[in-house]
Motif scaffolding. Structure first.
Motif, short mmCIF file in Angstrom:
data_model
loop_
_atom_site.label_atom_id
_atom_site.label_comp_id
_atom_site.label_asym_id
_atom_site.label_seq_id
_atom_site.Cartn_x
_atom_site.Cartn_y
_atom_site.Cartn_z
N GLY A 102 0.82 -1.21 0.00
CA GLY A 102 0.00 0.00 0.00
C GLY A 102 0.85 1.25 0.00
O GLY A 102 1.67 1.45 0.90
N LEU A 103 0.67 2.10 -1.01
CA LEU A 103 1.44 3.33 -1.18
C LEU A 103 0.64 4.53 -0.68
O LEU A 103 -0.39 4.88 -1.26
N LEU A 104 1.09 5.15 0.39
CA LEU A 104 0.43 6.33 0.94
C LEU A 104 0.90 7.59 0.23
O LEU A 104 1.98 7.63 -0.36
N GLU A 105 0.09 8.65 0.31
CA GLU A 105 0.42 9.88 -0.41
C GLU A 105 1.69 10.54 0.11
O GLU A 105 2.35 11.28 -0.62
N ASP A 106 2.05 10.29 1.37
CA ASP A 106 3.26 10.89 1.92
C ASP A 106 4.52 10.09 1.59
O ASP A 106 5.61 10.38 2.08
N GLY A 107 4.37 9.04 0.75
CA GLY A 107 5.51 8.25 0.33
C GLY A 107 5.78 7.04 1.19
O GLY A 107 6.66 6.23 0.87
N GLN A 108 5.05 6.89 2.29
CA GLN A 108 5.28 5.75 3.16
C GLN A 108 4.45 4.55 2.70
O GLN A 108 3.54 4.68 1.86
N VAL A 109 4.78 3.38 3.25
CA VAL A 109 4.05 2.15 2.92
C VAL A 109 3.46 1.57 4.20
O VAL A 109 3.91 1.87 5.31
N ILE A 110 2.43 0.74 4.00
CA ILE A 110 1.73 0.13 5.13
C ILE A 110 2.38 -1.21 5.47
O ILE A 110 2.57 -2.06 4.60
N LEU A 111 2.71 -1.38 6.74
CA LEU A 111 3.32 -2.61 7.23
C LEU A 111 2.60 -3.10 8.48
O LEU A 111 1.80 -2.37 9.07
N GLU A 112 2.90 -4.34 8.85
CA GLU A 112 2.31 -4.93 10.04
C GLU A 112 3.39 -5.60 10.89
O GLU A 112 4.44 -6.01 10.38
N ARG A 113 3.11 -5.72 12.17
CA ARG A 113 3.89 -6.55 13.08
C ARG A 113 2.96 -7.61 13.63
O ARG A 113 1.91 -7.28 14.20
N GLN A 114 3.33 -8.88 13.43
CA GLN A 114 2.44 -9.97 13.81
C GLN A 114 3.27 -11.14 14.35
O GLN A 114 4.32 -11.48 13.80
N TYR A 115 2.79 -11.75 15.41
CA TYR A 115 3.46 -12.92 15.96
C TYR A 115 3.18 -14.12 15.07
O TYR A 115 2.04 -14.41 14.72
N ARG A 116 4.25 -14.83 14.68
CA ARG A 116 4.12 -16.02 13.85
C ARG A 116 4.58 -17.22 14.65
O ARG A 116 5.76 -17.35 14.96
N HIS A 117 3.64 -18.09 14.96
CA HIS A 117 3.92 -19.21 15.87
C HIS A 117 5.06 -20.11 15.40
O HIS A 117 5.92 -20.48 16.22
N PRO A 118 5.12 -20.51 14.11
CA PRO A 118 6.22 -21.39 13.70
C PRO A 118 7.60 -20.78 13.94
O PRO A 118 8.57 -21.50 14.20
N MET A 119 7.71 -19.46 13.84
CA MET A 119 8.98 -18.78 14.04
C MET A 119 9.21 -18.41 15.50
O MET A 119 10.34 -18.10 15.90
N GLY A 120 8.13 -18.39 16.30
CA GLY A 120 8.25 -18.00 17.70
C GLY A 120 8.68 -16.56 17.87
O GLY A 120 9.36 -16.21 18.84
N ALA A 121 8.26 -15.70 16.95
CA ALA A 121 8.72 -14.30 16.97
C ALA A 121 7.69 -13.40 16.29
O ALA A 121 6.87 -13.85 15.48
N VAL A 122 7.76 -12.11 16.62
CA VAL A 122 6.97 -11.10 15.94
C VAL A 122 7.70 -10.69 14.67
O VAL A 122 8.89 -10.36 14.71
N THR A 133 3.24 2.54 9.57
CA THR A 133 3.75 2.97 8.27
C THR A 133 5.23 3.27 8.40
O THR A 133 5.73 3.61 9.48
N ALA A 134 5.93 3.14 7.29
CA ALA A 134 7.37 3.39 7.27
C ALA A 134 7.77 3.85 5.88
O ALA A 134 7.07 3.59 4.89
N SER A 135 8.91 4.50 5.80
CA SER A 135 9.43 4.93 4.51
C SER A 135 10.04 3.73 3.79
O SER A 135 10.51 2.78 4.44
N PRO A 136 10.06 3.74 2.46
CA PRO A 136 10.74 2.66 1.73
C PRO A 136 12.21 2.53 2.13
O PRO A 136 12.74 1.42 2.15
N GLU A 137 12.84 3.65 2.46
CA GLU A 137 14.25 3.61 2.87
C GLU A 137 14.41 2.85 4.19
O GLU A 137 15.35 2.06 4.35
N ALA A 138 13.49 3.09 5.13
CA ALA A 138 13.55 2.37 6.40
C ALA A 138 13.33 0.88 6.17
O ALA A 138 14.02 0.04 6.77
#
Length: 202
Positions: A55-75, A151-156
């Motif tokens: 998802g491309l926002l007008e300010d140039g940032q993108v939409i991201l998520e942080r989610q716990y994934r059980h097989p990996m045991g990590a967010v 949201t975060a910048s593509p550079e980040a």
């Protein structure tokens, strides 16, 4: 590289047995005939298919998520994504997943390509979509689904990929697509059409 006759590489399925049938995944064991004429077994996970949305926002940032994934045991840091429901089209799934997980809806969609994240042990295919003209509304998370949207910048995002903070395969591929689209190296068709021929199995 020119693609030629692959008969010296292909395996011919002979028989299949089901090892496990879960809520949405199925594990099977196929007996195959090798190019040498000998037989072997191949165990793999059958998957209904999925989508990922950049998802491309007008300010140039993108939409991201942080989610716990059980097989990996990590967010994990990820682009929004989800599996196809029975009979659901790829674009409809992308629109539904973006809204449900993040609350965003988009006015324009572009199909980028397809990713096969685990070719050695699963037949999963994941369609990559870009979305813009985004409007934020209310999320509609599934029961038992917990995730943070940010949201975060593509550079980040690129830095997190380089540093190993992002290791999710689909998000790494999405970051590659994002980098090339933003640089102008790769173009997108914003008609919302997806070439179905790309989904053909070999």
């Amino acid at each position: 590289m020119t693609m030629g006759n692959d008969s010296h590489l292909r395996e011919v399925p002979i028989a299949r047995s089901e090892l496990l049938k879960g809520h949405f995944l199925q594990v099977v064991r196929d007996t195959v005939r090798l190019p040498s004429g000998k037989q072997a077994t191949r165990e793999f996970v059958r998957h209904p298919g999925a989508v990922m949305v950049i998802g491309l926002l007008e300010d140039g940032q993108v939409i991201l998520e942080r989610q716990y994934r059980h097989p990996m045991g990590a967010v994990m840091i990820e682009f929004p994504a989800g599996k196809l429901d029975a009979g659901e089209g790829s674009l409809k799934c992308a629109q539904r997943e973006l809204l449900e997980e993040t609350g965003y809806s988009a006015t324009e969609w572009a199909y980028a390509g397809q990713l096969a994240p685990t070719i050695a042990y699963s037949d999963e295919r994941l369609d990559i979509w870009f979305a813009r003209g985004l409007t934020l509304g209310e999320r509609r998370l599934d029961e038992g689904e917990f995730l943070d949207v940010f949201t975060a910048s593509p550079e980040a995002l690129q830095a997190w990929c380089r540093q190993g903070d992002v290791i999710d395969a689909k998000t790494l591929v999405g970051a590659l697509w994002l980098q090339n689209v933003l640089s102008g190296a790769w173009s997108l068709d914003w008609s919302g059409a997806k070439p179905e021929a790309k989904l053909d199995s070999p």
